[in-house]
Write a protein that holds these residues in place. Sequence first.
Motif, PDB file in Angstrom:
ATOM      1  N   LEU A  45       0.829  -1.200   0.000  1.00  5.03           N
ATOM      2  CA  LEU A  45       0.000   0.000   0.000  1.00  5.03           C
ATOM      3  C   LEU A  45       0.872   1.262   0.000  1.00  5.03           C
ATOM      4  N   ALA A  46       1.928   1.264   0.813  1.00  5.03           N
ATOM      5  CA  ALA A  46       2.843   2.412   0.858  1.00  5.03           C
ATOM      6  C   ALA A  46       3.469   2.640  -0.512  1.00  5.03           C
ATOM      7  N   GLU A  47       3.869   1.564  -1.173  1.00  4.97           N
ATOM      8  CA  GLU A  47       4.471   1.678  -2.509  1.00  4.97           C
ATOM      9  C   GLU A  47       3.457   2.211  -3.514  1.00  4.97           C
ATOM     10  N   ARG A  48       2.211   1.728  -3.442  1.00  9.63           N
ATOM     11  CA  ARG A  48       1.173   2.188  -4.377  1.00  9.63           C
ATOM     12  C   ARG A  48       0.893   3.681  -4.169  1.00  9.63           C
ATOM     13  N   PHE A  49       0.766   4.115  -2.923  1.00 14.02           N
ATOM     14  CA  PHE A  49       0.471   5.530  -2.663  1.00 14.02           C
ATOM     15  C   PHE A  49       1.667   6.434  -2.959  1.00 14.02           C
ATOM     16  N   ALA A  50       2.851   5.858  -3.121  1.00 11.08           N
ATOM     17  CA  ALA A  50       4.046   6.632  -3.480  1.00 11.08           C
ATOM     18  C   ALA A  50       4.261   6.678  -4.998  1.00 11.08           C
ATOM     19  N   THR A  51       3.412   5.991  -5.752  1.00 12.23           N
ATOM     20  CA  THR A  51       3.567   5.902  -7.203  1.00 12.23           C
ATOM     21  C   THR A  51       2.621   6.860  -7.897  1.00 12.23           C
ATOM     22  N   LYS A  52       3.151   7.650  -8.819  1.00 15.29           N
ATOM     23  CA  LYS A  52       2.330   8.590  -9.584  1.00 15.29           C
ATOM     24  C   LYS A  52       1.553   7.838 -10.661  1.00 15.29           C
ATOM     25  N   GLY A  53       0.333   8.322 -10.931  1.00 16.86           N
ATOM     26  CA  GLY A  53      -0.445   7.832 -12.054  1.00 16.86           C
ATOM     27  C   GLY A  53      -1.166   6.505 -11.869  1.00 16.86           C
ATOM     28  N   VAL A  54      -1.203   5.966 -10.650  1.00 14.20           N
ATOM     29  CA  VAL A  54      -1.925   4.709 -10.427  1.00 14.20           C
ATOM     30  C   VAL A  54      -3.196   4.984  -9.623  1.00 14.20           C
ATOM     31  N   ASP A  55      -4.159   4.050  -9.700  1.00  8.78           N
ATOM     32  CA  ASP A  55      -5.370   4.169  -8.891  1.00  8.78           C
ATOM     33  C   ASP A  55      -5.031   3.702  -7.483  1.00  8.78           C
ATOM     34  N   LYS A  56      -4.795   4.633  -6.615  1.00 11.45           N
ATOM     35  CA  LYS A  56      -4.339   4.326  -5.256  1.00 11.45           C
ATOM     36  C   LYS A  56      -5.445   3.736  -4.385  1.00 11.45           C
ATOM     37  N   PHE A  57      -6.694   3.918  -4.793  1.00  7.91           N
ATOM     38  CA  PHE A  57      -7.819   3.504  -3.961  1.00  7.91           C
ATOM     39  C   PHE A  57      -8.527   2.259  -4.488  1.00  7.91           C
ATOM     40  N   ALA A  58      -7.914   1.544  -5.401  1.00  8.33           N
ATOM     41  CA  ALA A  58      -8.521   0.339  -5.992  1.00  8.33           C
ATOM     42  C   ALA A  58      -8.088  -0.907  -5.232  1.00  8.33           C
ATOM     43  N   SER A  59      -8.518  -1.037  -3.981  1.00  9.88           N
ATOM     44  CA  SER A  59      -8.182  -2.232  -3.209  1.00  9.88           C
ATOM     45  C   SER A  59      -9.087  -2.343  -2.005  1.00  9.88           C
ATOM     46  N   ASP A  60      -8.983  -3.488  -1.350  1.00  9.56           N
ATOM     47  CA  ASP A  60      -9.795  -3.745  -0.162  1.00  9.56           C
ATOM     48  C   ASP A  60      -9.106  -3.315   1.126  1.00  9.56           C
ATOM     49  N   ASP A  61      -7.882  -2.763   1.045  1.00 15.13           N
ATOM     50  CA  ASP A  61      -7.150  -2.432   2.263  1.00 15.13           C
ATOM     51  C   ASP A  61      -7.396  -0.997   2.730  1.00 15.13           C
ATOM     52  N   LEU A  62      -8.515  -0.424   2.278  1.00 15.90           N
ATOM     53  CA  LEU A  62      -8.887   0.928   2.690  1.00 15.90           C
ATOM     54  C   LEU A  62     -10.292   0.915   3.272  1.00 15.90           C
ATOM     55  N   CYS A  63     -10.552   1.861   4.149  1.00 12.66           N
ATOM     56  CA  CYS A  63     -11.852   1.976   4.792  1.00 12.66           C
ATOM     57  C   CYS A  63     -12.182   3.463   4.921  1.00 12.66           C
ATOM     58  N   MET A  64     -13.317   3.763   5.522  1.00 11.49           N
ATOM     59  CA  MET A  64     -13.700   5.155   5.776  1.00 11.49           C
ATOM     60  C   MET A  64     -13.658   5.402   7.278  1.00 11.49           C
ATOM     61  N   THR A  65     -13.164   6.557   7.669  1.00  7.56           N
ATOM     62  CA  THR A  65     -13.169   6.937   9.082  1.00  7.56           C
ATOM     63  C   THR A  65     -14.599   7.320   9.470  1.00  7.56           C
ATOM     64  N   PRO A  66     -14.889   7.400  10.757  1.00  7.99           N
ATOM     65  CA  PRO A  66     -16.223   7.863  11.169  1.00  7.99           C
ATOM     66  C   PRO A  66     -16.553   9.260  10.617  1.00  7.99           C
ATOM     67  N   GLU A  67     -15.531  10.041  10.307  1.00  4.06           N
ATOM     68  CA  GLU A  67     -15.744  11.384   9.757  1.00  4.06           C
ATOM     69  C   GLU A  67     -15.878  11.372   8.234  1.00  4.06           C
ATOM     70  N   GLY A  68     -15.837  10.169   7.617  1.00  2.00           N
ATOM     71  CA  GLY A  68     -16.047  10.058   6.173  1.00  2.00           C
ATOM     72  C   GLY A  68     -14.817  10.237   5.310  1.00  2.00           C
TER      73      GLY A  68
END
Length: 167
Positions: A89-112
Amino acid sequence: MKEATQTVRPASSGDFRAAMARFAAGVVVVTTLGDDGVPRGFTASSFSSVSLRPPLILVCLANSADSFAAFTSCEHFAVSVLGTEHRPLAERFATKGVDKFASDDLCMTPEGLPAVTGALVELDCEVHARYPAGDHTILIGRVSATRLGEDAGTPMVYYERSFRFLA
């Protein structure tokens, strides 16, 4: 006192980068929602607490980052402190031009806000200030909520231009 044996010379950007690579730092993913409602984010190792009263943190964002525009106008952002299992995940979010949010390892905080599932710590922040700093922007956040992961885990660090783990 011992004399320094290294040659001292003015710091080029390459020399400075090499010097800073020898400073181990924690790794975070910083996320927000853009004005269009699309999630945006980046990996950072320039992250620090600033103040207890009020609770403030800082994170540095490259002005060339894909998510730069979203962070120049957002009012809130989330910081997820990463553990060893988050390396892809760290590598993906450090890479330009990729869909960083296309995975199951993310969620939403109570604040959205988007955040990393199973992070060691999640911080929800209100933007307190932004400061231009060379080719980066210093983003100061006032922490409005904290959530500790279920287990303290093992933190990921960035050292010598690589994600590493404490032994």
